[in-house]
Design an enzyme around this catalytic site. Structure first.
Site, PDB file in Angstrom:
ATOM      1  N   ASN A  10     -57.930 -28.166  92.132  1.00 15.54           N
ATOM      2  CA  ASN A  10     -59.284 -27.667  92.031  1.00 15.54           C
ATOM      3  C   ASN A  10     -59.351 -26.075  92.345  1.00 15.54           C
ATOM      4  O   ASN A  10     -58.917 -25.614  93.466  1.00 15.54           O
ATOM      5  CB  ASN A  10     -60.036 -28.293  93.286  1.00 15.54           C
ATOM      6  CG  ASN A  10     -61.233 -27.782  93.483  1.00 15.54           C
ATOM      7  OD1 ASN A  10     -62.012 -26.984  92.635  1.00 15.54           O
ATOM      8  ND2 ASN A  10     -61.978 -28.105  94.644  1.00 15.54           N
ATOM      9  N   TRP A  11     -59.545 -25.334  91.310  1.00 13.83           N
ATOM     10  CA  TRP A  11     -59.557 -23.900  91.382  1.00 13.83           C
ATOM     11  C   TRP A  11     -60.770 -23.116  91.899  1.00 13.83           C
ATOM     12  O   TRP A  11     -60.641 -22.017  92.252  1.00 13.83           O
ATOM     13  CB  TRP A  11     -59.445 -23.333  90.054  1.00 13.83           C
ATOM     14  CG  TRP A  11     -57.923 -23.514  89.396  1.00 13.83           C
ATOM     15  CD1 TRP A  11     -56.852 -24.119  89.753  1.00 13.83           C
ATOM     16  CD2 TRP A  11     -57.608 -23.069  87.818  1.00 13.83           C
ATOM     17  NE1 TRP A  11     -55.770 -23.982  89.107  1.00 13.83           N
ATOM     18  CE2 TRP A  11     -56.009 -23.594  87.963  1.00 13.83           C
ATOM     19  CE3 TRP A  11     -58.198 -22.380  87.102  1.00 13.83           C
ATOM     20  CZ2 TRP A  11     -55.410 -23.185  86.951  1.00 13.83           C
ATOM     21  CZ3 TRP A  11     -57.148 -22.225  85.932  1.00 13.83           C
ATOM     22  CH2 TRP A  11     -55.820 -22.573  85.774  1.00 13.83           C
ATOM     23  N   LYS A  12     -61.625 -23.920  92.368  1.00 15.49           N
ATOM     24  CA  LYS A  12     -63.029 -23.375  92.929  1.00 15.49           C
ATOM     25  C   LYS A  12     -63.283 -22.325  92.065  1.00 15.49           C
ATOM     26  O   LYS A  12     -63.252 -22.242  91.004  1.00 15.49           O
ATOM     27  CB  LYS A  12     -62.600 -23.077  94.426  1.00 15.49           C
ATOM     28  CG  LYS A  12     -62.100 -24.372  95.157  1.00 15.49           C
ATOM     29  CD  LYS A  12     -61.909 -24.291  96.372  1.00 15.49           C
ATOM     30  CE  LYS A  12     -61.211 -25.469  97.062  1.00 15.49           C
ATOM     31  NZ  LYS A  12     -61.175 -25.381  98.384  1.00 15.49           N
TER      32      LYS A  12
ATOM     33  N   HIS B 171     -68.118 -32.569  96.255  1.00 13.66           N
ATOM     34  CA  HIS B 171     -67.015 -31.821  97.217  1.00 13.66           C
ATOM     35  C   HIS B 171     -67.816 -30.905  98.072  1.00 13.66           C
ATOM     36  O   HIS B 171     -69.058 -30.745  98.193  1.00 13.66           O
ATOM     37  CB  HIS B 171     -66.571 -30.348  96.295  1.00 13.66           C
ATOM     38  CG  HIS B 171     -65.166 -29.782  96.793  1.00 13.66           C
ATOM     39  ND1 HIS B 171     -65.386 -28.990  97.981  1.00 13.66           N
ATOM     40  CD2 HIS B 171     -64.031 -30.032  96.830  1.00 13.66           C
ATOM     41  CE1 HIS B 171     -64.314 -28.446  98.397  1.00 13.66           C
ATOM     42  NE2 HIS B 171     -63.266 -29.179  97.716  1.00 13.66           N
TER      43      HIS B 171
ATOM     44  N   GLU C  41     -67.629 -28.426  99.609  1.00 15.91           N
ATOM     45  CA  GLU C  41     -68.181 -26.984  99.482  1.00 15.91           C
ATOM     46  C   GLU C  41     -69.512 -27.054  98.810  1.00 15.91           C
ATOM     47  O   GLU C  41     -70.380 -26.228  99.159  1.00 15.91           O
ATOM     48  CB  GLU C  41     -67.290 -26.014  98.689  1.00 15.91           C
ATOM     49  CG  GLU C  41     -65.997 -25.796  99.879  1.00 15.91           C
ATOM     50  CD  GLU C  41     -64.867 -25.387  99.054  1.00 15.91           C
ATOM     51  OE1 GLU C  41     -64.747 -25.173  97.824  1.00 15.91           O
ATOM     52  OE2 GLU C  41     -63.692 -25.311  99.586  1.00 15.91           O
TER      53      GLU C  41
ATOM     54  N   GLU D 204     -61.078 -35.923 101.419  1.00 13.63           N
ATOM     55  CA  GLU D 204     -60.763 -34.572 101.908  1.00 13.63           C
ATOM     56  C   GLU D 204     -61.601 -34.258 103.057  1.00 13.63           C
ATOM     57  O   GLU D 204     -62.672 -33.676 103.338  1.00 13.63           O
ATOM     58  CB  GLU D 204     -61.487 -33.546 101.052  1.00 13.63           C
ATOM     59  CG  GLU D 204     -60.662 -33.788  99.557  1.00 13.63           C
ATOM     60  CD  GLU D 204     -60.746 -32.551  98.610  1.00 13.63           C
ATOM     61  OE1 GLU D 204     -59.801 -31.934  98.292  1.00 13.63           O
ATOM     62  OE2 GLU D 204     -61.951 -31.976  98.474  1.00 13.63           O
TER      63      GLU D 204
ATOM     64  N   GLY E 152     -58.266 -25.818 103.106  1.00 17.06           N
ATOM     65  CA  GLY E 152     -58.089 -24.338 103.055  1.00 17.06           C
ATOM     66  C   GLY E 152     -57.628 -23.923 104.462  1.00 17.06           C
ATOM     67  O   GLY E 152     -57.828 -22.660 104.748  1.00 17.06           O
TER      68      GLY E 152
ATOM     69  N   SER F  49     -55.290 -28.672 102.400  1.00 16.09           N
ATOM     70  CA  SER F  49     -54.179 -28.127 102.583  1.00 16.09           C
ATOM     71  C   SER F  49     -52.956 -28.779 102.192  1.00 16.09           C
ATOM     72  O   SER F  49     -51.827 -28.648 102.635  1.00 16.09           O
ATOM     73  CB  SER F  49     -54.087 -27.978 104.060  1.00 16.09           C
ATOM     74  OG  SER F  49     -55.090 -26.891 104.670  1.00 16.09           O
TER      75      SER F  49
ATOM     76  N   GLY G 147     -56.318 -27.575  96.174  1.00 18.04           N
ATOM     77  CA  GLY G 147     -57.144 -26.225  96.009  1.00 18.04           C
ATOM     78  C   GLY G 147     -56.024 -24.887  95.914  1.00 18.04           C
ATOM     79  O   GLY G 147     -55.529 -24.937  94.818  1.00 18.04           O
ATOM     80  N   GLY G 148     -55.998 -24.233  97.070  1.00 17.82           N
ATOM     81  CA  GLY G 148     -55.177 -22.994  97.031  1.00 17.82           C
ATOM     82  C   GLY G 148     -53.710 -23.241  96.200  1.00 17.82           C
ATOM     83  O   GLY G 148     -53.233 -22.354  95.376  1.00 17.82           O
TER      84      GLY G 148
HETATM   85  P1  PGA Z   1     -57.136 -26.969  99.593  1.00 15.33           P
HETATM   86  O1  PGA Z   1     -58.472 -27.275  99.076  1.00 15.33           O
HETATM   87  O2  PGA Z   1     -55.897 -27.463  98.981  1.00 15.33           O
HETATM   88  O3  PGA Z   1     -57.150 -25.084  99.453  1.00 15.33           O
HETATM   89  O4  PGA Z   1     -57.221 -27.046 101.173  1.00 15.33           O
HETATM   90  C1  PGA Z   1     -58.588 -28.587  98.738  1.00 15.33           C
HETATM   91  C2  PGA Z   1     -59.936 -28.765  98.144  1.00 15.33           C
HETATM   92  O5  PGA Z   1     -60.912 -28.166  98.530  1.00 15.33           O
HETATM   93  O6  PGA Z   1     -60.250 -29.578  97.116  1.00 15.33           O
END
Ligand code: PGA
Length: 277
Positions: A20-22, A120, A122, A198, A204, A239, A260-261
């Site tokens: 997930n590149w956001k 998600h 966010e 999640e 993050g 994470s 994500g990251g």
């Molecule tokens: P993260 O994000 O791996 O950077 O914690 C995961 C996500 O939000 O899907």
């Protein structure tokens, strides 16, 4: 994995590793460089394709570029990578087209992607997405033949108050109205639905639940859904990185990860894919 899926399903029984590149990266050059390096590194690994489905969810404007950069047309037909393109969201309003400035419809997405994230944390947090809107989004995605990665998770306060299961149960409840669609034996190559657990506090932050906690929550999610005859892959997110992926992959009930990251660096993303192979 979904017992109700067709046996011909090429995704059946595989693990899922979805990046997930956001709202990253900041420009097309970086997308291009990532894809070059990622394709080079992943094509050197030989044993993942039979056991892992890899997905990438770039921002809307980069979907076409990622599609092109990882295609046979660009890499050479013998080097084409079977990557599933995933959207980060779809509009909850018109499912095809309409006067909704800034929105992208499920139908528009379906020209490029097979699947979309929905719910998600966010989106829930920064855009105030509530159950009512999420229901419309899932409906629109299914109508456009997109599969859905539905994200659920508790906040830090809810975790500390021991309310994780109550929160997840409530978030899962809205899926019940789609039971028929999710369970239907459609001629689709993809599961209709994947649930991503999640924890909000793990996204993050570098923090993760213990392996026992992940196992327990995945078991709980599976049980809650099976009460409605829904059996779907359940993946973990929050994470995940190249260091903890192997442990998480060995956790019972974890059908994959949403990353994500660590999916923004080709080397760590490939290591995570390998951990699930
Ligand atoms: P993260 O994000 O791996 O950077 O914690 C995961 C996500 O939000 O899907």
């Amino acid at each position: 994995m979904g017992q109700k899926m067709s046996n011909n399903n090429k995704y059946l029984g595989k693990k899922w590793v979805i990046g997930n590149w956001k709202m990253n990266p900041a420009n097309v050059d970086t997308v291009f460089e990532f894809c070059q390096e990622f394709a080079q590194k992943l094509s050197k690994e030989t044993n993942w394709q039979s056991s892992v489905v890899v997905g990438i969810a770039p921002s809307f404007v980069h979907l076409g570029l990622v599609d092109y950069c990882l295609s046979g047309e660009h890499l050479g037909h013998d080097k084409e990578l079977p990557i599933v393109l995933v959207s980060q969201d779809v509009s909850g309003f018109g499912k095809q087209a309409g006067a909704f400035t800034g929105d992208v419809s499920a139908m528009q997405i379906s020209d490029l992607a097979e699947c979309t994230l929905i719910g998600h944390s966010e989106r829930r947090q920064y855009h105030g997405e509530d159950d009512e809107l999420l229901i419309e989004k899932i409906k629109n995605a299914f109508d456009a033949n997109l599969s859905v990665v539905y994200c659920i998770g508790e906040t830090k306060q809810e975790y500390e108050r021991g309310e994780t299961k109550t929160v997840l149960e409530k978030q899962l409840k809205l899926l019940v109205q789609f039971t028929k669609e999710i369970s239907s034996l459609e001629d689709t190559l993809f599961p209709k639905l994947i649930v991503a657990y999640e924890p909000v506090w793990a996204i993050g932050t570098g923090l993760t639940p213990t392996l026992d906690e992940i196992k327990e929550v995945h078991h709980f999610v599976g049980q809650t859904l099976s009460a409605f005859e829904i059996t779907v892959p359940i993946i973990y997110g929050g994470s995940v990185n190249d260091k903890n992926a192997a442990d998480i992959s060995s956790c019972q009930g974890v059908d994959g990860v949403l990353v994500g990251g660590a999916s923004l660096r080709a080397d760590s993303f490939v290591t995570i894919i390998q951990a699930f192979a």
